[in-house]
Each structure stands twice: as structure tokens, then as C-alpha cells.
Design a protein around this motif. Structure first.
Motif, PDB file in Angstrom:
ATOM      1  N   ALA A  20       0.828  -1.211   0.000  1.00  0.00           N
ATOM      2  CA  ALA A  20       0.000   0.000   0.000  1.00  0.00           C
ATOM      3  C   ALA A  20       0.860   1.258   0.000  1.00  0.00           C
ATOM      4  O   ALA A  20       0.385   2.333  -0.367  1.00  0.00           O
ATOM      5  N   ALA A  21       2.108   1.132   0.393  1.00  0.00           N
ATOM      6  CA  ALA A  21       3.005   2.284   0.391  1.00  0.00           C
ATOM      7  C   ALA A  21       3.482   2.633  -1.016  1.00  0.00           C
ATOM      8  O   ALA A  21       3.958   3.742  -1.246  1.00  0.00           O
ATOM      9  N   MET A  22       3.346   1.696  -1.949  1.00  0.00           N
ATOM     10  CA  MET A  22       3.772   1.941  -3.326  1.00  0.00           C
ATOM     11  C   MET A  22       2.608   2.470  -4.144  1.00  0.00           C
ATOM     12  O   MET A  22       1.501   1.940  -4.072  1.00  0.00           O
ATOM     13  N   ASN A  23       2.860   3.496  -4.928  1.00  0.00           N
ATOM     14  CA  ASN A  23       1.785   4.120  -5.701  1.00  0.00           C
ATOM     15  C   ASN A  23       1.166   3.178  -6.725  1.00  0.00           C
ATOM     16  O   ASN A  23      -0.037   3.215  -6.956  1.00  0.00           O
ATOM     17  N   ARG A  24       1.956   2.323  -7.338  1.00  0.00           N
ATOM     18  CA  ARG A  24       1.401   1.475  -8.390  1.00  0.00           C
ATOM     19  C   ARG A  24       0.559   0.330  -7.853  1.00  0.00           C
ATOM     20  O   ARG A  24      -0.238  -0.245  -8.577  1.00  0.00           O
ATOM     21  N   HIS A  25       0.708  -0.017  -6.585  1.00  0.00           N
ATOM     22  CA  HIS A  25      -0.106  -1.079  -5.997  1.00  0.00           C
ATOM     23  C   HIS A  25      -1.269  -0.536  -5.177  1.00  0.00           C
ATOM     24  O   HIS A  25      -2.152  -1.292  -4.810  1.00  0.00           O
ATOM     25  N   ARG A  26      -1.251   0.724  -4.889  1.00  0.00           N
ATOM     26  CA  ARG A  26      -2.263   1.320  -4.027  1.00  0.00           C
ATOM     27  C   ARG A  26      -3.605   1.386  -4.752  1.00  0.00           C
ATOM     28  O   ARG A  26      -3.694   1.887  -5.860  1.00  0.00           O
ATOM     29  N   PRO A  27      -4.672   0.871  -4.143  1.00  0.00           N
ATOM     30  CA  PRO A  27      -5.979   0.969  -4.804  1.00  0.00           C
ATOM     31  C   PRO A  27      -6.471   2.405  -4.839  1.00  0.00           C
ATOM     32  O   PRO A  27      -5.949   3.275  -4.148  1.00  0.00           O
ATOM     33  N   ARG A  28      -7.479   2.640  -5.651  1.00  0.00           N
ATOM     34  CA  ARG A  28      -8.030   3.993  -5.769  1.00  0.00           C
ATOM     35  C   ARG A  28      -8.559   4.477  -4.430  1.00  0.00           C
ATOM     36  O   ARG A  28      -9.096   3.698  -3.649  1.00  0.00           O
ATOM     37  N   PRO A  29      -8.444   5.783  -4.165  1.00  0.00           N
ATOM     38  CA  PRO A  29      -8.926   6.297  -2.877  1.00  0.00           C
ATOM     39  C   PRO A  29     -10.442   6.150  -2.758  1.00  0.00           C
ATOM     40  O   PRO A  29     -11.169   6.188  -3.730  1.00  0.00           O
ATOM     41  N   GLY A  30     -10.893   5.980  -1.536  1.00  0.00           N
ATOM     42  CA  GLY A  30     -12.306   5.890  -1.271  1.00  0.00           C
ATOM     43  C   GLY A  30     -12.830   4.472  -1.173  1.00  0.00           C
ATOM     44  O   GLY A  30     -13.852   4.232  -0.563  1.00  0.00           O
ATOM     45  N   ARG A  31     -12.148   3.535  -1.770  1.00  0.00           N
ATOM     46  CA  ARG A  31     -12.626   2.148  -1.738  1.00  0.00           C
ATOM     47  C   ARG A  31     -12.268   1.465  -0.416  1.00  0.00           C
ATOM     48  O   ARG A  31     -13.119   0.924   0.254  1.00  0.00           O
ATOM     49  N   ILE A  32     -11.001   1.479  -0.080  1.00  0.00           N
ATOM     50  CA  ILE A  32     -10.511   0.825   1.136  1.00  0.00           C
ATOM     51  C   ILE A  32      -9.709   1.865   1.912  1.00  0.00           C
ATOM     52  O   ILE A  32      -8.811   2.496   1.351  1.00  0.00           O
ATOM     53  N   PRO A  33     -10.019   2.069   3.181  1.00  0.00           N
ATOM     54  CA  PRO A  33      -9.243   3.065   3.937  1.00  0.00           C
ATOM     55  C   PRO A  33      -7.823   2.565   4.189  1.00  0.00           C
ATOM     56  O   PRO A  33      -7.625   1.520   4.798  1.00  0.00           O
ATOM     57  N   LEU A  34      -6.858   3.302   3.669  1.00  0.00           N
ATOM     58  CA  LEU A  34      -5.451   2.941   3.822  1.00  0.00           C
ATOM     59  C   LEU A  34      -4.685   4.087   4.455  1.00  0.00           C
ATOM     60  O   LEU A  34      -5.010   5.258   4.231  1.00  0.00           O
ATOM     61  N   PRO A  35      -3.640   3.779   5.218  1.00  0.00           N
ATOM     62  CA  PRO A  35      -2.818   4.857   5.773  1.00  0.00           C
ATOM     63  C   PRO A  35      -1.973   5.511   4.674  1.00  0.00           C
ATOM     64  O   PRO A  35      -1.839   4.983   3.571  1.00  0.00           O
ATOM     65  N   HIS A  36      -1.416   6.668   4.991  1.00  0.00           N
ATOM     66  CA  HIS A  36      -0.528   7.332   4.045  1.00  0.00           C
ATOM     67  C   HIS A  36       0.686   6.444   3.781  1.00  0.00           C
ATOM     68  O   HIS A  36       1.022   5.565   4.572  1.00  0.00           O
ATOM     69  N   ALA A  37       1.343   6.676   2.658  1.00  0.00           N
ATOM     70  CA  ALA A  37       2.451   5.818   2.233  1.00  0.00           C
ATOM     71  C   ALA A  37       3.573   5.777   3.273  1.00  0.00           C
ATOM     72  O   ALA A  37       4.146   4.716   3.534  1.00  0.00           O
ATOM     73  N   HIS A  38       3.877   6.923   3.870  1.00  0.00           N
ATOM     74  CA  HIS A  38       4.957   6.966   4.857  1.00  0.00           C
ATOM     75  C   HIS A  38       4.608   6.107   6.079  1.00  0.00           C
ATOM     76  O   HIS A  38       5.453   5.358   6.592  1.00  0.00           O
ATOM     77  N   HIS A  39       3.380   6.202   6.537  1.00  0.00           N
ATOM     78  CA  HIS A  39       2.958   5.417   7.691  1.00  0.00           C
ATOM     79  C   HIS A  39       2.820   3.934   7.332  1.00  0.00           C
ATOM     80  O   HIS A  39       3.061   3.067   8.173  1.00  0.00           O
ATOM     81  N   ALA A  40       2.411   3.656   6.098  1.00  0.00           N
ATOM     82  CA  ALA A  40       2.231   2.264   5.675  1.00  0.00           C
ATOM     83  C   ALA A  40       3.555   1.510   5.697  1.00  0.00           C
ATOM     84  O   ALA A  40       3.590   0.326   6.049  1.00  0.00           O
TER      85      ALA A  40
END
Length: 106
Positions: free
Chosen positions: A18-38
Motif C-alpha cells: 500500500a506504500a507503493m503508488n502502483r499497488h495502491r488501490p483507488r482512494p475511497g474504496r478501502i481506507p489505507l494509511p498514508h504511504a509513509h505510515h504504511a
């Protein structure tokens, strides 16, 4: 074989992905932490997975079991992300909750 280390490792690798932009799902679908925290959460969960295995099996066997379960968790996440990426991320939180439940029971 106890699976709490593998479940925690799966959640850790999902956080690292989830910290990588290319693997991160679109915003709004699944709540994910920011990349730095992930990244920090992922590294902490991977270390926790190894510690759980060492706690359960002792230093010698626990290290081997921990590394094996971490490797298997990585393979499962990669296969799940190639098939259903959103489901792979959605399963990370229940995997972590189940690991906590298993640790508290045993």
C-alpha cells in the motif's frame, strides 16, 4: 502449525504494498494509511510476525518457522494481488484481527 505469524506477515506485506503508488488501490474504496505510515506499519508487522514465531517455537525453530511463514505470506499476497488486488488489501485487516485473536487464545 500456528498461523498467527503468517497472518501478521500478510498484513505487513499488504501495508508495504500500500506504500507503493502502483499497488495502491483507488482512494475511497478501502481506507489505507498514508504511504509513509504504511511503510512503518508494514515493517513493524513483519518484525512482529518473526517475534510471534520465535515466542511460539523458541529461537532456533521459531526463526525458521517465521521466515517460512513470512515467505508464504508474500507469495499469497502476490498471487492475490495479481488476481483480485482490492480483495488482497481488504483481507489484510481481517488477517491481522485473526492473528491477534489467535495470539490471545494461545
Amino acid at each position: 502449525m500456528p498461523f498467527e505469524a503468517g497472518l501478521a506477515a500478510y498484513a505487513g506485506f499488504a501495508a508495504m504494498a500500500a506504500a507503493m503508488n502502483r499497488h495502491r488501490p483507488r482512494p475511497g474504496r478501502i481506507p489505507l494509511p498514508h504511504a509513509h505510515h504504511a511503510r512503518g506499519i508494514g515493517a513493524t508487522l513483519l518484525a512482529l510476525a518473526l517475534l510471534l514465531a520465535v515466542r511460539r517455537f523458541g529461537l532456533e525453530q521459531g526463526t525458521v518457522v517465521g521466515v517460512v511463514q513470512i515467505c508464504l505470506a508474500a507469495v499469497v499476497l502476490v498471487l492475490a494481488m495479481s488476481w483480485r488486488p482490492r480483495a488482497a488489501f481488504a483481507l489484510a485487516l481481517p488477517a491481522l484481527a485473526l492473528a491477534v485473536l489467535l495470539v490471545s487464545l494461545f
